[in-house]
Design an enzyme around this catalytic site. Structure first.
Site, short mmCIF file in Angstrom:
data_model
loop_
_atom_site.label_atom_id
_atom_site.label_comp_id
_atom_site.label_asym_id
_atom_site.label_seq_id
_atom_site.Cartn_x
_atom_site.Cartn_y
_atom_site.Cartn_z
N ARG A 137 0.83 -1.20 0.00
CA ARG A 137 0.00 0.00 0.00
C ARG A 137 0.87 1.26 0.00
O ARG A 137 1.71 1.43 0.88
CB ARG A 137 -0.93 0.00 1.22
N SER A 194 -22.83 -14.76 10.18
CA SER A 194 -22.13 -13.62 9.58
C SER A 194 -22.18 -13.70 8.06
O SER A 194 -21.91 -14.75 7.46
CB SER A 194 -20.67 -13.62 10.05
N SER A 221 -19.21 -1.87 0.97
CA SER A 221 -18.52 -0.75 0.34
C SER A 221 -17.69 -1.10 -0.87
O SER A 221 -17.44 -0.23 -1.71
CB SER A 221 -17.62 -0.07 1.38
N HIS A 245 -21.42 2.67 5.65
CA HIS A 245 -21.38 3.32 4.34
C HIS A 245 -22.75 3.82 3.89
O HIS A 245 -22.93 4.17 2.72
CB HIS A 245 -20.81 2.36 3.30
N THR A 252 -20.54 5.02 11.51
CA THR A 252 -19.31 5.79 11.61
C THR A 252 -19.63 7.27 11.50
O THR A 252 -20.65 7.66 10.94
CB THR A 252 -18.31 5.39 10.51
N LYS A 255 -17.42 8.98 7.51
CA LYS A 255 -17.73 8.89 6.08
C LYS A 255 -18.82 9.90 5.73
O LYS A 255 -18.53 11.03 5.40
CB LYS A 255 -18.08 7.45 5.73
N THR A 304 -9.72 3.20 26.26
CA THR A 304 -9.37 4.08 25.15
C THR A 304 -9.74 5.53 25.49
O THR A 304 -10.82 5.78 26.01
CB THR A 304 -10.11 3.66 23.86
N THR A 305 -8.86 6.45 25.17
CA THR A 305 -9.15 7.87 25.37
C THR A 305 -10.40 8.26 24.59
O THR A 305 -10.61 7.82 23.46
CB THR A 305 -7.96 8.74 24.92
N THR A 324 -8.59 -7.12 0.35
CA THR A 324 -9.81 -6.33 0.48
C THR A 324 -10.92 -6.90 -0.39
O THR A 324 -12.10 -6.90 -0.01
CB THR A 324 -9.54 -4.86 0.10
#
Length: 435
Positions: free
Chosen positions: A21, A136, A188, A216, A244, A247, A276-277, A364
């Site tokens: 990548r 799933s 996506s 998405h 999320t 996006k 986690t903060t 991916t």
């Protein structure tokens, strides 16, 4: 022992398989997006971004920027701690209330990313259901797969969007066993949309919980941007909605929305949340502003224009014989089918035409289905689309790639309308603009 060689070998293998990548050093401009400046080899190039997940351009929206700046000036840049240790800032509490309202749920919980929200929520929920079986979809995102792996629950995989296969697995599990159906509303890399209403119906019939990733789709679909579940009128039938803020809402973070008891359990027991903060106040304030904007008439207009530009892009590419993979969403995947050629096509678009589209290769997507994933936005003009089509056609000819038969595939759907896989645009002004 030379430990470094193990890392060199791992990277060399990725490069050999054309899976390495490369990160583009981009400087977006709020006034010119989707144009951006790319910093490369000591030079600065003016390019057009065609693969951003900031689908509506909300990351540069004046109201979003204003909310972020005001919150930073008032509260500071960081959260100052985890949620339990001084990090529960008021803009974040307001954001969670906004998200619960958007999805018509009792409560919501915000995480630092969508990947973390899936990892934490799926693993925690599944482990709290004694003897749980996770069902799933085979195309679920990596974050969902990692959440499933992290849990102690047994899992089984159903064929993509195949409700017949899902029903077979539900029957085999038996009526008394706790079951969690884990799926996405919009996939996506393929652009496919799940049969959400049918999955919800099967869940009711076979006494299963549902966990749906709307990453998405939130902001982009439904009368208020609530996603595919809102558009289909089944938000109340989905137990846990995950989304999320990075996006459609153009900021950063992930979340789940559900009954208060589910949210409280994840909040209290998920290590990936507890340690986690918290999301910083400026980011939380910006995300809240984006959600409010997309709930309004302005959001409805943005969604309509987004669908229009996505439809126009698909139509124009298909008319030119470029192999657009058909789907009913805003995602525009163009099939290449070879990792080397996919990378070369991406490089050639950048070098010759100042167009940035990242190649999508294995893992991916499956080997042999490598593609260019194009994401039109409301800020891509018809002139941008015409340039994209000409540029891709030039690259296809130069690389000797196969053209498809020109096809009429223009699709357009106003916000709130039911989804139709074979919908065709009949609006003459859109057809005229595409020709």
């Amino acid at each position: 022992m030379s430990y470094a060689r193990f890392f060199h070998d791992a990277v060399a293998k990725l490069k050999q398989e054309r899976r390495y990548r490369f990160f583009a050093d981009l400087a977006r401009d709020t006034k010119t997006f989707p144009r951006a400046l790319m910093h490369r080899s000591g030079e600065i190039e003016d390019i057009v971004i065609w693969c951003s997940n900031d689908y509506l351009g909300m990351g540069r929206h004046p109201k979003v920027i204003e909310a972020m700046a005001a919150a930073a000036a008032r509260h500071g840049a960081g959260a100052g701690g985890t949620r339990n240790i001084s990090g529960t800032n008021h803009p974040l509490v307001e954001l969670e209330a906004e998200l619960a309202h958007l999805h018509r749920k009792e409560s919501a919980l915000v995480f630092t990313s969508g990947w973390i929200s899936n990892l934490a929520a799926i693993s925690t929920i599944a482990d709290l259901l004694p003897g749980c079986l996770i069902l799933s979809d085979e195309h679920n995102h990596n974050s969902m797969i990692e959440g499933i792996r992290r849990s102690k629950a047994e899992k089984t995989i159903f064929r993509h969007n195949d409700t017949g296969h899902l029903e077979e697995l539900l029957v085999a599990a038996g009526p008394e066993r706790p079951k969690l159906i884990v799926f996405e509303s919009l996939y996506s890399m393929h652009g496919t949309i799940a049969p959400v209403a049918e999955i919800a119906r099967l869940a009711r019939r076979y006494r299963a919980m549902t966990y749906m990733d709307e990453v998405h789709a939130v902001g982009l679909y439904g009368p208020h941007g609530g996603g595919i579940a809102e558009r289909e009128g089944v938000m109340d039938e989905i137990d846990v909605i995950e989304g999320t803020l990075a996006k459609g809402f153009g900021t950063l973070g992930g979340y789940i929305a559900a009954k208060a008891c589910i949210i409280d359990a994840v909040r209290s027991l998920a290590p990936a949340f507890i340690f986690t903060t918290a999301l910083p106040p400026p980011v939380a304030a910006a995300a809240g502003a984006a959600i409010r904007c997309l709930k309004s008439e302005e959001g409805e207009a943005l969604r309509a224009l987004h669908q229009r530009q996505a439809a126009l892009t698909k139509h124009a590419l298909s008319k030119a014989g470029l192999p657009v993979m058909p789907n009913p969403s805003h995602i525009v995947p163009v099939l290449v089918g070879d990792p080397e050629l996919c990378k070369r096509a991406s490089d050639m678009l950048l070098e010759r035409h100042a167009i940035y589209i990242q190649p999508i290769n294995y893992p991916t997507v499956a080997r042999g289905t490598e593609r260019l994933r194009i994401t039109p936005s409301p800020l891509h003009t018809d002139a941008h689309i015409a340039h994209l089509v000409e540029s891709l056609a030039d690259v296809w000819r130069s690389l000797g790639l196969t053209f498809a038969e020109p096809a009429e595939v223009l699709e357009f759907k106003r916000p709130g309308e039911a989804a139709h896989e074979d919908a065709r645009c009949t609006f003459p002004e859109f057809k005229k603009a595409a020709e």
